[in-house]
Motif scaffolding. Sequence first.
Motif, mmCIF file in Angstrom:
data_model
loop_
_atom_site.group_PDB
_atom_site.id
_atom_site.type_symbol
_atom_site.label_atom_id
_atom_site.label_comp_id
_atom_site.label_asym_id
_atom_site.label_seq_id
_atom_site.Cartn_x
_atom_site.Cartn_y
_atom_site.Cartn_z
ATOM 1 N N ASP A 175 0.835 -1.204 0.000
ATOM 2 C CA ASP A 175 0.000 0.000 0.000
ATOM 3 C C ASP A 175 0.869 1.253 0.000
ATOM 4 N N LEU A 176 1.923 1.230 0.808
ATOM 5 C CA LEU A 176 2.823 2.375 0.902
ATOM 6 C C LEU A 176 3.501 2.643 -0.444
ATOM 7 N N ILE A 177 3.933 1.581 -1.102
ATOM 8 C CA ILE A 177 4.576 1.733 -2.406
ATOM 9 C C ILE A 177 3.610 2.318 -3.422
ATOM 10 N N SER A 178 2.380 1.820 -3.426
ATOM 11 C CA SER A 178 1.396 2.298 -4.399
ATOM 12 C C SER A 178 1.126 3.787 -4.225
ATOM 13 N N PHE A 179 0.885 4.205 -2.995
ATOM 14 C CA PHE A 179 0.632 5.625 -2.754
ATOM 15 C C PHE A 179 1.891 6.450 -2.983
ATOM 16 N N THR B 140 -0.340 6.535 -16.164
ATOM 17 C CA THR B 140 -0.935 5.349 -15.531
ATOM 18 C C THR B 140 -0.081 4.114 -15.776
ATOM 19 N N LEU B 141 0.325 3.913 -17.025
ATOM 20 C CA LEU B 141 1.102 2.717 -17.358
ATOM 21 C C LEU B 141 2.458 2.720 -16.651
ATOM 22 N N SER B 142 3.124 3.861 -16.617
ATOM 23 C CA SER B 142 4.431 3.913 -15.944
ATOM 24 C C SER B 142 4.275 3.730 -14.448
ATOM 25 N N SER B 143 3.236 4.319 -13.868
ATOM 26 C CA SER B 143 3.011 4.157 -12.426
ATOM 27 C C SER B 143 2.706 2.707 -12.084
ATOM 28 N N ILE B 144 1.888 2.070 -12.920
ATOM 29 C CA ILE B 144 1.593 0.653 -12.695
ATOM 30 C C ILE B 144 2.873 -0.170 -12.781
ATOM 31 N N ALA B 145 3.727 0.159 -13.753
ATOM 32 C CA ALA B 145 4.974 -0.592 -13.914
ATOM 33 C C ALA B 145 5.884 -0.419 -12.699
ATOM 34 N N TYR B 146 6.085 0.837 -12.264
ATOM 35 C CA TYR B 146 6.962 1.077 -11.117
ATOM 36 C C TYR B 146 6.413 0.414 -9.857
ATOM 37 N N ALA B 147 5.125 0.637 -9.601
ATOM 38 C CA ALA B 147 4.536 0.058 -8.400
ATOM 39 C C ALA B 147 4.521 -1.463 -8.479
ATOM 40 N N GLY B 148 4.234 -1.999 -9.677
ATOM 41 C CA GLY B 148 4.206 -3.454 -9.826
ATOM 42 C C GLY B 148 5.549 -4.091 -9.554
ATOM 43 N N VAL B 149 6.619 -3.501 -10.093
ATOM 44 C CA VAL B 149 7.960 -4.045 -9.860
ATOM 45 C C VAL B 149 8.307 -4.005 -8.373
ATOM 46 N N TRP C 255 2.786 -15.764 -8.983
ATOM 47 C CA TRP C 255 1.340 -15.798 -9.196
ATOM 48 C C TRP C 255 0.685 -14.549 -8.616
ATOM 49 N N VAL C 256 1.232 -14.013 -7.540
ATOM 50 C CA VAL C 256 0.745 -12.734 -7.019
ATOM 51 C C VAL C 256 0.951 -11.647 -8.068
ATOM 52 N N SER C 257 2.110 -11.656 -8.709
ATOM 53 C CA SER C 257 2.386 -10.676 -9.770
ATOM 54 C C SER C 257 1.396 -10.829 -10.917
ATOM 55 N N PHE C 258 1.113 -12.065 -11.283
ATOM 56 C CA PHE C 258 0.136 -12.305 -12.336
ATOM 57 C C PHE C 258 -1.236 -11.774 -11.931
ATOM 58 N N SER D 121 -9.310 8.119 -11.818
ATOM 59 C CA SER D 121 -9.222 6.670 -11.982
ATOM 60 C C SER D 121 -7.766 6.223 -12.033
ATOM 61 N N MET D 122 -6.863 7.101 -12.468
ATOM 62 C CA MET D 122 -5.447 6.747 -12.490
ATOM 63 C C MET D 122 -4.937 6.467 -11.082
ATOM 64 N N VAL D 123 -5.283 7.345 -10.140
ATOM 65 C CA VAL D 123 -4.788 7.155 -8.777
ATOM 66 C C VAL D 123 -5.412 5.916 -8.149
ATOM 67 N N THR D 124 -6.673 5.617 -8.466
ATOM 68 C CA THR D 124 -7.278 4.415 -7.907
ATOM 69 C C THR D 124 -6.699 3.150 -8.534
ATOM 70 N N ILE D 125 -6.326 3.225 -9.811
ATOM 71 C CA ILE D 125 -5.699 2.065 -10.446
ATOM 72 C C ILE D 125 -4.322 1.811 -9.835
ATOM 73 N N VAL D 126 -3.537 2.884 -9.679
ATOM 74 C CA VAL D 126 -2.229 2.721 -9.030
ATOM 75 C C VAL D 126 -2.405 2.241 -7.591
ATOM 76 N N MET D 127 -3.395 2.818 -6.921
ATOM 77 C CA MET D 127 -3.689 2.413 -5.556
ATOM 78 C C MET D 127 -4.127 0.955 -5.502
ATOM 79 N N SER D 128 -4.775 0.493 -6.558
ATOM 80 C CA SER D 128 -5.277 -0.878 -6.574
ATOM 81 C C SER D 128 -4.149 -1.895 -6.524
ATOM 82 N N ILE D 129 -2.969 -1.512 -6.995
ATOM 83 C CA ILE D 129 -1.840 -2.443 -6.936
ATOM 84 C C ILE D 129 -1.564 -2.820 -5.488
#
Length: 977
Positions: A380-384, A681-690, A708-711, A735-743
């Motif tokens: 959660d901390l990473i996503s925010f 959005t895509l870059s934030s998802i990538a950074y947060a996902g990694v 599998w968690v990553s998947f 919606s961008m912040v909620t998508i990033v937050m969703s990670i």
Amino acid sequence: MRFDCIERRFAHAFGAYSGVVVRHPFPFFIVPILITAALTTGLFRHEQAFMKDELELYTPTDAQARKELDQLDRLFHINDSDPFYATRRYDIRRAGYIIVTNQEEDGDILNPLVMHAAMQLWSIVQSLTVEDEDDRRINYPSICVKFPIPPEFSKALHSLFSPNMTTSIDEMTLSQISDAIQFDSGGMTHLLGGVTLDDDKRIAGAKAMLLPYALRHSSDDEDWVAEKWEVRLADFLLQYDSPIIRASWWTYETLAAESARDRLQLINMLLPCFVCVSIYTIACCCVFSWRRSRPWLAIGGVISAAMAIASAVGLLLLAGYGMTSVAYSMPFIVFSVGVDNVFILLSAWRSTSSTETFEHRMEETFADAAVSITVTSLTDLISFGVGCATPFPSVQMFCAYAVAAVVFTYIYQLTFFAAVMVYTNRREINNRHCITFHKLKRETLPEKVAAKGDRSFEKNSMLAQFFRTTYSDFLLNPLVRIFILTCFCVYLGVASYGCTKVKLGLEPNDLLPENSYGKRTLMMAEKYFSDYGSSLHVWMYNLSEVNVAPRKIWNVLEKEVELYEHTEFTAGSDSWLRTFLAFVKQAGLLITPENFVYILKNVFLSQPQFAKYNRDVVLSDDGEHLEASRIPVQLRHVGSANQSRAMRLFRKLAETSELQTGVYADFFQFAEQYNAVLPGTLSSIAYAGVAVVAVSLILIPEPVASLWVSFSIVSINIGILGFMTFWSVRLDFISMVTIVMSIGFCVDFAAHLAYNFAKGENIDAPERMRNALYAVGAPILMSASSTIIGVSFMASAESYVFRSFLKTIILVILLGALHGLVILPVLLSMFYCGGSSKKAKEHMDAVDQKLQAQYNNPARTASIQYLSNPDLYTMPPPNVEFSLSTLEFNRTQTRPLGAPPPISGSPKRELSGLSGPPEYEEHDSSGLSTFGVAPAVVANTTGMIPMRAKLKYPTNMTTAQRRESESRTTPELYYPS
């Protein structure tokens, strides 16, 4: 292959930490309260810290439009003392308008009676007054920017209308409301909407009239007075009622004032949200037992989350952070998610053995749950944290408050809530009432529940048992697995299709509540004035450094301007150069490169009728060369659907020009988000996902489970992007912040399940799945439902921003729970390679042989106790004895209330780990007879072996009672190797 060295050390550290909390709970309880009390003082300045909603908050900080506007202002700066020319204005601050329409739908506004009512309204507006700092009454004429009205305007105006129109319209009436920018019917559409023309191209009728205003705001005092006047105007128009005309208005304060309504509504919803989540959490923490129910633990968890939010917001406000209306949704999100860990810790406590000491149970609880909580808090901390790096100021503020809240939530859960848990569990161990704390003589159950033999107070929970048995059996069914995987593939296909239909960008009216007067005004402006919108400012600069010889500079400039006049988004331009050339021709002057600037400066611009062009020309410091030229081009047919495309077209034309050229229109700042939101959005998802995957790999022992968690993260984000399209949610900064937050949020459920799936060694995949669902299935379900309950209060807000938040968060929670409870268990159990069933079976066979050798050696003494997790079995009924292998064990005549029953056998064996309250239940052990056989589980430290145990029941039991007892009887014994 396992990487559990870090996870084991974390678990050991948290276990040791729990011992400190158990021995000294009071400091951990009181210190967070004192810190919260101190930091909460910052909440008193939230009104001063609140930043009114302005377009700059929703424009990327690195937007090119910001630089273009700065350059435009630097070269062609307009002062408040300059006359108001609408096409020259690029600064919309303290400017607005009133749209007047006929009371009848689409009625003619040029009707004399309607025109008179409109002018009467305008007169009242100009007479509105406010008080300045010296208590002087200030009216509109004393603070407005002046509208120039040339003397020949009245005559020119009359030539535009049909004869039957001008005979009934006072000449001075219309002259009061026009800036006389142009004297043709095209220019009049700035003031009249829905215009109809006769055969001679003269105005025959109109559906709406625009009454613009502009206020001086160059100093702080002037801006403060202008703001008060705009508020006064809005208050007056809200009460204005006329049987002839309807007024719609837009002021610079409209966005801030109307969005504040939602802000106040959300503040009012905080208490109901707190109460509802508290009630739900209490219900989830209670069972059919006054001793084992934990209402105060639930309240402690809710208070802990509330304290964390108050501390976070107070700290940042004390540090001088600003706060936007979007940030007011943060408490609902963090509060709902912060309560989730209550269920994880409670489940971990319930899974400890009631035969162990209190200190040992707390150690096991924290060793088991704290690592899982740490994983989810870190994600959660990473996503925010990634959200803080997005280019949108409003998102940065929201995520800054969310980061602080997540940190405080984690700290308070390990301190304040841990202390509450110590006090609550001590109360339970001491056999005290869960509400009144008085001493209980015996466990009291409702008569109906007791008659049915319900013993849920001795188990983790009935829901947890359901996940371990019935639900796990359902998921392990091959046909069910095929059906789930098929549905999952369909889900990915539908979501992927939705991703291709995503709509980008936030429209200005989306920032307003649904029934806002501002939204109605924007609709009127779109309806009647969309064909001719604002102006595109095109300027060429550094002209003194350009050598265009042998061509003439005015010819080069004219060619450049023509490029912008013949696009699908523009009409004509109000070019100073074209007017200058016409003036020179009419005057019979001959211009050359040597006298061009002299004639422009001393002859053309000195004429009063050309005064509006003074801010379109910049000369060099020595006055000998033309340095910059600005030309406003009329925009048309530019709406939210094509703003981004229009901006790219204009910038492309500027880039390909042989002159250094800049372009800017007021819609550029909003159009920038269309270009920034998708890559952002895509870059934030990538950074947060990694980052989240890295955390998962470090703290989840099994790498396969982490993958599998990553998947799951990828799958959930595809689902959110796809299904929000079907739910009328666009991809914008909200919606961008909620998508990033969703990670962070969606990985909570997946990480909890994967972490518990990965625990243990030499256990086959189906048994791992059962254990994982048993441990976190109920908490995931409770967490998801509590989060949805909490965020549902945002539905009280009317604007698209908060509705968008609500919809995307619901998608996040539902898809996260679906992956955590359905998809991920199936995938993990089907494709897990870390511990095959064959290896587990071979290991258990070896243990079986070892145990049988122990049993056949009567000289060997074994210590017998129940499994450290008492909830993995159901207790044998009273007065039952069972035999295992060659040994026969008999139930004693007394047993501790709520604890595993003592067992005796021949040869006699010592019992270990049996402890409980001093109260006992008496049972008669006479009249036993053999009835049936039920499975038991014998285990050592490294594995489990299913065996058979013969059960004996009292002769006075009916067949139905015996069968019911058998269905609830799965004794499990633990034999240390």
